[in-house]
Design an enzyme around this catalytic site. Structure first.
Site, mmCIF file in Angstrom:
data_model
loop_
_atom_site.group_PDB
_atom_site.id
_atom_site.type_symbol
_atom_site.label_atom_id
_atom_site.label_comp_id
_atom_site.label_asym_id
_atom_site.label_seq_id
_atom_site.Cartn_x
_atom_site.Cartn_y
_atom_site.Cartn_z
ATOM 1 N N LYS A 137 38.528 38.625 -49.364
ATOM 2 C CA LYS A 137 37.307 37.828 -49.222
ATOM 3 C C LYS A 137 37.692 36.362 -49.036
ATOM 4 C CE LYS A 137 32.967 36.748 -51.636
ATOM 5 N NZ LYS A 137 32.038 37.164 -52.713
ATOM 6 N N ASN A 158 24.517 43.455 -53.640
ATOM 7 C CA ASN A 158 25.793 43.189 -54.299
ATOM 8 C C ASN A 158 26.239 44.338 -55.189
ATOM 9 O OD1 ASN A 158 26.355 40.802 -53.026
ATOM 10 N ND2 ASN A 158 25.176 39.562 -54.502
ATOM 11 N N GLY A 192 32.462 52.642 -49.624
ATOM 12 C CA GLY A 192 31.075 53.051 -49.819
ATOM 13 C C GLY A 192 30.115 52.004 -49.310
ATOM 14 N N GLY A 204 28.563 36.992 -45.328
ATOM 15 C CA GLY A 204 27.383 36.477 -46.020
ATOM 16 C C GLY A 204 27.212 35.003 -45.737
ATOM 17 N N GLY A 242 32.136 42.556 -43.942
ATOM 18 C CA GLY A 242 30.851 41.930 -44.230
ATOM 19 C C GLY A 242 30.928 40.436 -44.013
ATOM 20 N N ASP A 288 30.772 40.597 -55.733
ATOM 21 C CA ASP A 288 30.254 39.258 -55.417
ATOM 22 C C ASP A 288 29.984 38.428 -56.682
ATOM 23 O OD1 ASP A 288 29.424 37.192 -53.838
ATOM 24 O OD2 ASP A 288 27.652 38.180 -53.031
ATOM 25 N N GLU A 300 28.128 32.687 -47.669
ATOM 26 C CA GLU A 300 29.228 31.879 -48.168
ATOM 27 C C GLU A 300 30.558 32.606 -48.229
ATOM 28 O OE1 GLU A 300 27.384 30.136 -51.779
ATOM 29 O OE2 GLU A 300 27.069 28.450 -50.442
ATOM 30 N N ASP A 347 23.707 36.794 -59.391
ATOM 31 C CA ASP A 347 23.246 37.062 -58.016
ATOM 32 C C ASP A 347 23.160 38.574 -57.825
ATOM 33 O OD1 ASP A 347 22.379 36.533 -55.441
ATOM 34 O OD2 ASP A 347 24.401 36.373 -54.613
HETATM 35 N N1 LIG Z 1 35.964 45.048 -52.425
HETATM 36 C C1 LIG Z 1 35.203 45.357 -51.377
HETATM 37 N N2 LIG Z 1 35.340 46.551 -50.771
HETATM 38 C C2 LIG Z 1 34.568 46.878 -49.701
HETATM 39 N N3 LIG Z 1 33.632 46.075 -49.170
HETATM 40 C C3 LIG Z 1 33.434 44.870 -49.720
HETATM 41 C C4 LIG Z 1 34.205 44.447 -50.851
HETATM 42 N N4 LIG Z 1 33.789 43.211 -51.185
HETATM 43 C C5 LIG Z 1 32.820 42.877 -50.307
HETATM 44 N N5 LIG Z 1 32.587 43.863 -49.427
HETATM 45 C C6 LIG Z 1 31.603 43.863 -48.324
HETATM 46 O O1 LIG Z 1 31.420 42.535 -47.862
HETATM 47 C C7 LIG Z 1 30.074 42.110 -48.082
HETATM 48 C C8 LIG Z 1 30.045 40.658 -48.517
HETATM 49 O O2 LIG Z 1 30.744 40.507 -49.731
HETATM 50 P P1 LIG Z 1 30.133 39.716 -50.969
HETATM 51 O O3 LIG Z 1 28.817 40.287 -51.330
HETATM 52 O O4 LIG Z 1 31.169 39.681 -52.023
HETATM 53 O O5 LIG Z 1 29.979 38.239 -50.438
HETATM 54 P P2 LIG Z 1 28.720 37.530 -49.714
HETATM 55 O O6 LIG Z 1 27.508 38.375 -49.846
HETATM 56 O O7 LIG Z 1 29.192 37.125 -48.391
HETATM 57 O O8 LIG Z 1 28.546 36.290 -50.519
HETATM 58 P P3 LIG Z 1 27.198 35.445 -50.551
HETATM 59 O O9 LIG Z 1 26.293 36.244 -51.463
HETATM 60 O O10 LIG Z 1 27.655 34.155 -51.088
HETATM 61 O O11 LIG Z 1 26.656 35.403 -49.158
HETATM 62 C C9 LIG Z 1 29.523 43.069 -49.118
HETATM 63 O O12 LIG Z 1 28.134 43.214 -49.031
HETATM 64 C C10 LIG Z 1 30.252 44.353 -48.816
HETATM 65 O O13 LIG Z 1 29.616 45.064 -47.787
HETATM 66 MG MG LIG Z 2 26.890 39.527 -51.424
#
Ligand SMILES: Nc1ncnc2c1ncn2[C@@H]1O[C@H](COP(=O)(O)OP(=O)(O)OP(=O)(O)O)[C@@H](O)[C@H]1O
Ligand SMILES: [Mg+2]
Length: 284
Positions: free
Chosen positions: A119, A226, A187, A102, A100, A238, A104, A221
């Site tokens: 991450k 999330n 998932g 995002g 993924g 997240d 940040e 958030d």
């Molecule tokens: N532990 C994990 N296992 C599997 N997939 C994950 C995991 N953590 C994050 N992801 C995937 O990565 C994506 C982004 O992670 P996360 O939501 O933590 O950060 P982000 O959305 O990039 O942060 P921000 O909200 O600051 O943009 C998630 O939507 C998910 O699909």
């Molecule tokens: Mg996120």
């Protein structure tokens, strides 16, 4: 991501030394002078120049000629240092596919004892990476993106440690610089699922929010993006922006988290759940 696993594997030990010196010197300089790199590494000037050229080509270091020839670490280099440390400690042995991305962060699958997720926090990335903004923000020798990204990762790790396993969150495995290593959740994000029993899942989400609140933490958030659904079970992800339940904005923030979730279930599943009832259920 700027950094490629291939470049990390083939990184020469001198290149790693240069990255480490840059990381240390970034608290003193906006742009680390070439002379400083030569002194700190003890390498010949030609060696340093040769190594720097490679690091720049790989997106790990940036060059700025004004007002003097200087070099700065960028996210690709910081990623490399974190991965090198995690690899040395045996936390991970290989980097896999991107899971993924995002605003940040960027998340990758990796191989640890089993499959894990790593991450990389990226706070202030794109704007801070421009030479102009770097000059302005780093005039005092600060490095805001590096510090902010590390703090964000530390904050997220702290939440996972505090909440796991009482709340359904990924298992925290390690934290280094701006990275968090955690269990890989198998998932899809909730927004991409079609639930067979949405009311059950909604209750489960509220129950997790309640336990987190009892432990003193509000997500801040929370949304269908999330939450991951692993074998029918929700996992809240997240966490870097969590706030303390005693924070002055706690009430507003919790209400917004709950409202996001209730609005989503209402829109997608025509499920009605009163916001006041949800707040009562979480805080009562
Ligand atoms: N532990 C994990 N296992 C599997 N997939 C994950 C995991 N953590 C994050 N992801 C995937 O990565 C994506 C982004 O992670 P996360 O939501 O933590 O950060 P982000 O959305 O990039 O942060 P921000 O909200 O600051 O943009 C998630 O939507 C998910 O699909
Ligand atoms: Mg996120």
């Amino acid at each position: 991501m700027a950094v490629s696993a291939e470049h990390i594997r083939t990184l020469h030990k001198y290149e790693k030394t240069i990255l480490s010196v840059l990381e240390r010197q970034m608290s003193r300089y906006s742009w680390v002078p070439l002379e400083q790199l030569i002194t700190s590494t003890g390498f010949a000037e030609s060696e340093v120049n040769y190594r720097l050229a490679r690091l720049i080509e790989w997106g790990m270091v940036r060059f700025n000629p004004v007002p003097y020839d200087g070099y700065a670490l960028v996210f690709g280099g910081y990623d490399t240092l974190a991965l090198a440390s995690l690899t040395r400690k045996g936390t991970i042995s290989a980097l896999g596919v991107q899971l993924g991305e995002g605003k940040e962060s960027v998340v990758y699958e990796a191989l640890g004892l089993g499959p894990v997720a790593i991450k990389f926090h990226r706070i202030g990335g794109r704007s801070f990476n421009s030479a102009r903004v770097n000059r302005e923000y780093m005039a005092e020798g600060h490095c805001p993106w590096l510090v902010a990204s590390k703090l964000s990762a530390e904050r997220e790790y702290k939440a996972l440690v505090a909440l796991h396993p009482k709340v359904s969150v990924p298992l925290p495995i390690a934290q280094n610089r701006h990275t968090v290593v955690m269990s890989l959740i198998q998932g899809a994000n909730l927004n991409r699922c079609i639930l067979e029993a949405p009311a059950v899942v909604l209750d489960e989400i509220l129950e997790n929010v309640r336990i987190a609140y009892k432990e003193g933490m509000i997500h801040s958030d929370l949304s269908e993006y999330n939450i991951l659904m692993e074998e029918g079970k929700c996992v809240l992800i997240d966490w870097p922006q969590w706030i303390d339940a005693a924070h002055p904005n706690a009430e507003v923030t919790l209400n917004r988290d709950l409202d996001n979730i209730l609005t989503y279930f209402k829109r997608k599943y025509q499920l009605r759940y009163d916001l006041e009832d949800a707040i009562q259920c979480v805080t009562g």
